[in-house]
Design a protein around this motif. Structure first.
Motif, PDB file in Angstrom:
ATOM      1  N   ARG A 111      -2.561   3.340  -2.027  1.00  0.00           N
ATOM      2  CA  ARG A 111      -2.456   2.409  -0.914  1.00  0.00           C
ATOM      3  C   ARG A 111      -1.012   2.083  -0.556  1.00  0.00           C
ATOM      4  N   ARG A 112      -0.880   1.324   0.545  1.00  0.00           N
ATOM      5  CA  ARG A 112       0.444   0.950   1.064  1.00  0.00           C
ATOM      6  C   ARG A 112       0.497  -0.548   1.339  1.00  0.00           C
ATOM      7  N   ASP A 113      -0.287  -1.315   0.578  1.00  0.00           N
ATOM      8  CA  ASP A 113      -0.399  -2.747   0.831  1.00  0.00           C
ATOM      9  C   ASP A 113       0.505  -3.548  -0.096  1.00  0.00           C
ATOM     10  N   LYS A 114       0.338  -4.888  -0.086  1.00  0.00           N
ATOM     11  CA  LYS A 114       1.173  -5.766  -0.897  1.00  0.00           C
ATOM     12  C   LYS A 114       0.992  -5.498  -2.383  1.00  0.00           C
ATOM     13  N   ALA A 115      -0.233  -5.270  -2.813  1.00  0.00           N
ATOM     14  CA  ALA A 115      -0.491  -5.021  -4.230  1.00  0.00           C
ATOM     15  C   ALA A 115       0.218  -3.753  -4.703  1.00  0.00           C
ATOM     16  N   ALA A 117       2.974  -2.416  -3.328  1.00  0.00           N
ATOM     17  CA  ALA A 117       4.409  -2.691  -3.334  1.00  0.00           C
ATOM     18  C   ALA A 117       4.803  -3.529  -4.547  1.00  0.00           C
ATOM     19  N   LYS A 118       3.985  -4.506  -4.892  1.00  0.00           N
ATOM     20  CA  LYS A 118       4.260  -5.346  -6.060  1.00  0.00           C
ATOM     21  C   LYS A 118       4.216  -4.528  -7.340  1.00  0.00           C
ATOM     22  N   ARG A 119       3.239  -3.636  -7.421  1.00  0.00           N
ATOM     23  CA  ARG A 119       3.138  -2.771  -8.591  1.00  0.00           C
ATOM     24  C   ARG A 119       4.368  -1.874  -8.718  1.00  0.00           C
ATOM     25  N   PHE A 120       4.861  -1.391  -7.587  1.00  0.00           N
ATOM     26  CA  PHE A 120       6.042  -0.530  -7.613  1.00  0.00           C
ATOM     27  C   PHE A 120       7.293  -1.308  -8.022  1.00  0.00           C
ATOM     28  N   PHE A 121       7.474  -2.508  -7.483  1.00  0.00           N
ATOM     29  CA  PHE A 121       8.618  -3.338  -7.878  1.00  0.00           C
ATOM     30  C   PHE A 121       8.634  -3.551  -9.386  1.00  0.00           C
ATOM     31  N   LYS A 122       7.497  -3.895  -9.948  1.00  0.00           N
ATOM     32  CA  LYS A 122       7.417  -4.149 -11.390  1.00  0.00           C
ATOM     33  C   LYS A 122       7.687  -2.875 -12.181  1.00  0.00           C
ATOM     34  N   ILE A 134      18.313  -5.166  -1.798  1.00  0.00           N
ATOM     35  CA  ILE A 134      17.215  -4.216  -1.610  1.00  0.00           C
ATOM     36  C   ILE A 134      17.186  -3.810  -0.146  1.00  0.00           C
ATOM     37  N   VAL A 135      17.131  -2.511   0.095  1.00  0.00           N
ATOM     38  CA  VAL A 135      17.081  -1.982   1.462  1.00  0.00           C
ATOM     39  C   VAL A 135      15.755  -1.254   1.643  1.00  0.00           C
ATOM     40  N   THR A 136      14.984  -1.664   2.650  1.00  0.00           N
ATOM     41  CA  THR A 136      13.683  -1.039   2.930  1.00  0.00           C
ATOM     42  C   THR A 136      13.511  -0.873   4.432  1.00  0.00           C
ATOM     43  N   ASP A 137      12.445  -0.167   4.795  1.00  0.00           N
ATOM     44  CA  ASP A 137      12.073  -0.137   6.208  1.00  0.00           C
ATOM     45  C   ASP A 137      11.332  -1.442   6.521  1.00  0.00           C
ATOM     46  N   GLN A 138      10.688  -1.502   7.663  1.00  0.00           N
ATOM     47  CA  GLN A 138      10.081  -2.764   8.111  1.00  0.00           C
ATOM     48  C   GLN A 138       8.623  -2.904   7.695  1.00  0.00           C
ATOM     49  N   LEU A 139       8.218  -2.188   6.661  1.00  0.00           N
ATOM     50  CA  LEU A 139       6.867  -2.344   6.136  1.00  0.00           C
ATOM     51  C   LEU A 139       6.699  -3.764   5.587  1.00  0.00           C
ATOM     52  N   ARG A 140       5.694  -4.478   6.043  1.00  0.00           N
ATOM     53  CA  ARG A 140       5.525  -5.888   5.677  1.00  0.00           C
ATOM     54  C   ARG A 140       5.121  -6.077   4.218  1.00  0.00           C
ATOM     55  N   SER A 141       4.653  -5.032   3.587  1.00  0.00           N
ATOM     56  CA  SER A 141       4.240  -5.146   2.188  1.00  0.00           C
ATOM     57  C   SER A 141       5.416  -5.467   1.278  1.00  0.00           C
ATOM     58  N   TYR A 142       6.609  -5.001   1.623  1.00  0.00           N
ATOM     59  CA  TYR A 142       7.774  -5.228   0.771  1.00  0.00           C
ATOM     60  C   TYR A 142       8.127  -6.706   0.632  1.00  0.00           C
ATOM     61  N   PRO A 143       8.366  -7.442   1.737  1.00  0.00           N
ATOM     62  CA  PRO A 143       8.724  -8.859   1.562  1.00  0.00           C
ATOM     63  C   PRO A 143       7.597  -9.694   0.964  1.00  0.00           C
ATOM     64  N   ALA A 144       6.357  -9.350   1.282  1.00  0.00           N
ATOM     65  CA  ALA A 144       5.226 -10.100   0.732  1.00  0.00           C
ATOM     66  C   ALA A 144       5.150  -9.933  -0.782  1.00  0.00           C
ATOM     67  N   ALA A 153      12.884 -12.747  -6.175  1.00  0.00           N
ATOM     68  CA  ALA A 153      12.709 -13.725  -5.097  1.00  0.00           C
ATOM     69  C   ALA A 153      14.028 -14.075  -4.411  1.00  0.00           C
ATOM     70  N   GLY A 154      15.130 -14.143  -5.168  1.00  0.00           N
ATOM     71  CA  GLY A 154      16.408 -14.523  -4.590  1.00  0.00           C
ATOM     72  C   GLY A 154      17.307 -13.359  -4.218  1.00  0.00           C
ATOM     73  N   VAL A 155      16.812 -12.141  -4.355  1.00  0.00           N
ATOM     74  CA  VAL A 155      17.620 -10.959  -4.053  1.00  0.00           C
ATOM     75  C   VAL A 155      17.677 -10.729  -2.542  1.00  0.00           C
ATOM     76  N   LYS A 156      18.857 -10.394  -2.047  1.00  0.00           N
ATOM     77  CA  LYS A 156      19.028 -10.127  -0.617  1.00  0.00           C
ATOM     78  C   LYS A 156      18.184  -8.927  -0.209  1.00  0.00           C
ATOM     79  N   HIS A 157      17.488  -9.053   0.914  1.00  0.00           N
ATOM     80  CA  HIS A 157      16.592  -7.996   1.390  1.00  0.00           C
ATOM     81  C   HIS A 157      17.030  -7.591   2.794  1.00  0.00           C
ATOM     82  N   VAL A 158      17.385  -6.324   2.969  1.00  0.00           N
ATOM     83  CA  VAL A 158      17.840  -5.802   4.256  1.00  0.00           C
ATOM     84  C   VAL A 158      16.765  -4.889   4.826  1.00  0.00           C
ATOM     85  N   PHE A 159      16.385  -5.131   6.073  1.00  0.00           N
ATOM     86  CA  PHE A 159      15.383  -4.310   6.738  1.00  0.00           C
ATOM     87  C   PHE A 159      16.075  -3.373   7.732  1.00  0.00           C
TER      88      PHE A 159
END
Length: 244
Positions: A111-115, A117-122, A134-144, A153-159
């Motif tokens: 999948r490409r959802d929030k779950a 993305a969270k699994r990948f971050f961990k 962190i630099v990502t595209d505009q997929l909403r799953s990343y910030p969520a 949570a406090g890391v700068k996120h660039v879209f």
């Protein structure tokens, strides 16, 4: 004091042959049968299935040692995902690289959802320190997903826009995988694909120096150092060229 068993204990072929076959498979666009033919030219008679078992057994071990010995990764994460097809079914290969293009981690998911993305971050955090940016595209799953992980949570996120080619560092890292996918005529089993690509990126990058930025003498010097490190990773006590 008991002497520890060799990494190649129980194998009929010498360490130099096994190490060379595994390196060829992950470093170059060679099939198992190509490696079988190259070994036969050197008077080593082995089946392609034996080469496959060597790669399955030793690839992850060697890649782990390569990752442990390399320089500390950069402080910027570039994340991106690409579609791969396994037996007609679509999967997503999530990849993280640093600002220098060094692969940090990959994870094959459905999948490409929030779950996801969270699994990948961990998954990336298990082997890498917390980044500065962190630099990502505009997929909403990343910030969520990022908002639910305390370390990030406090890391700068660039879209960036995918079409703007601003995130080329992550986009370009997909190219070797695409080339290998075509050479292997597609991936098949999810677990085998995850295992192969996890080792493939690390071992390939260990030898893939930026040759166009180096003088010939410096390139040879750095490549020789990479081979010396590889011999240490694979526990070789002699030059592989003397084993054939």
């Amino acid at each position: 004091m008991m002497k520890s068993k060799s990494l190649y204990h129980g194998h009929r072929f010498p360490a130099a042959v096994v190490s060379c076959a595994v390196r060829w498979h992950f470093r170059f666009q060679l099939s198992l049968r190509d490696i079988q033919e190259l070994l036969f030219e050197r008077d080593v008679v082995v089946s392609h299935e034996t080469v496959r078992r060597w790669c399955d057994k030793f690839g992850a071990r060697f890649a782990h040692r390569v990752k442990a010995a390399r320089c500390k990764p950069g402080s910027n994460w570039h994340l991106d995902e690409m579609f791969v097809t396994l037996r007609g079914e679509a999967y997503l290969l999530w990849r993280a690289v640093d600002e220098h293009g060094a692969e940090l981690d990959i994870l094959l998911q459905k999948r490409r959802d929030k779950a996801a993305a969270k699994r990948f971050f961990k998954h990336v955090l298990q082997s890498c320190p917390v980044p500065r940016k962190i630099v990502t595209d505009q997929l909403r799953s990343y910030p969520a997903a990022k908002a639910e992980i305390p370390e990030l949570a406090g890391v700068k996120h660039v879209f960036v826009k995918a079409a703007a080619r601003v995130n080329n560092r992550a986009k370009n890292s997909h190219q070797p995988t695409r080339e290998r996918e075509r050479r292997m005529r597609g991936f098949r089993d999810p677990k085998r694909t995850q295992d192969f690509l996890s080792s493939f990126g690390l071992i390939r990058q260990h030898f893939a120096l930026k040759r166009h930025l180096l003088r010939a003498s410096l390139y040879r010097k750095q490549l020789a150092a990479r081979f010396a490190a590889w011999h240490a990773f694979t526990e070789l006590s002699q030059n592989p060229s003397t084993a054939f």
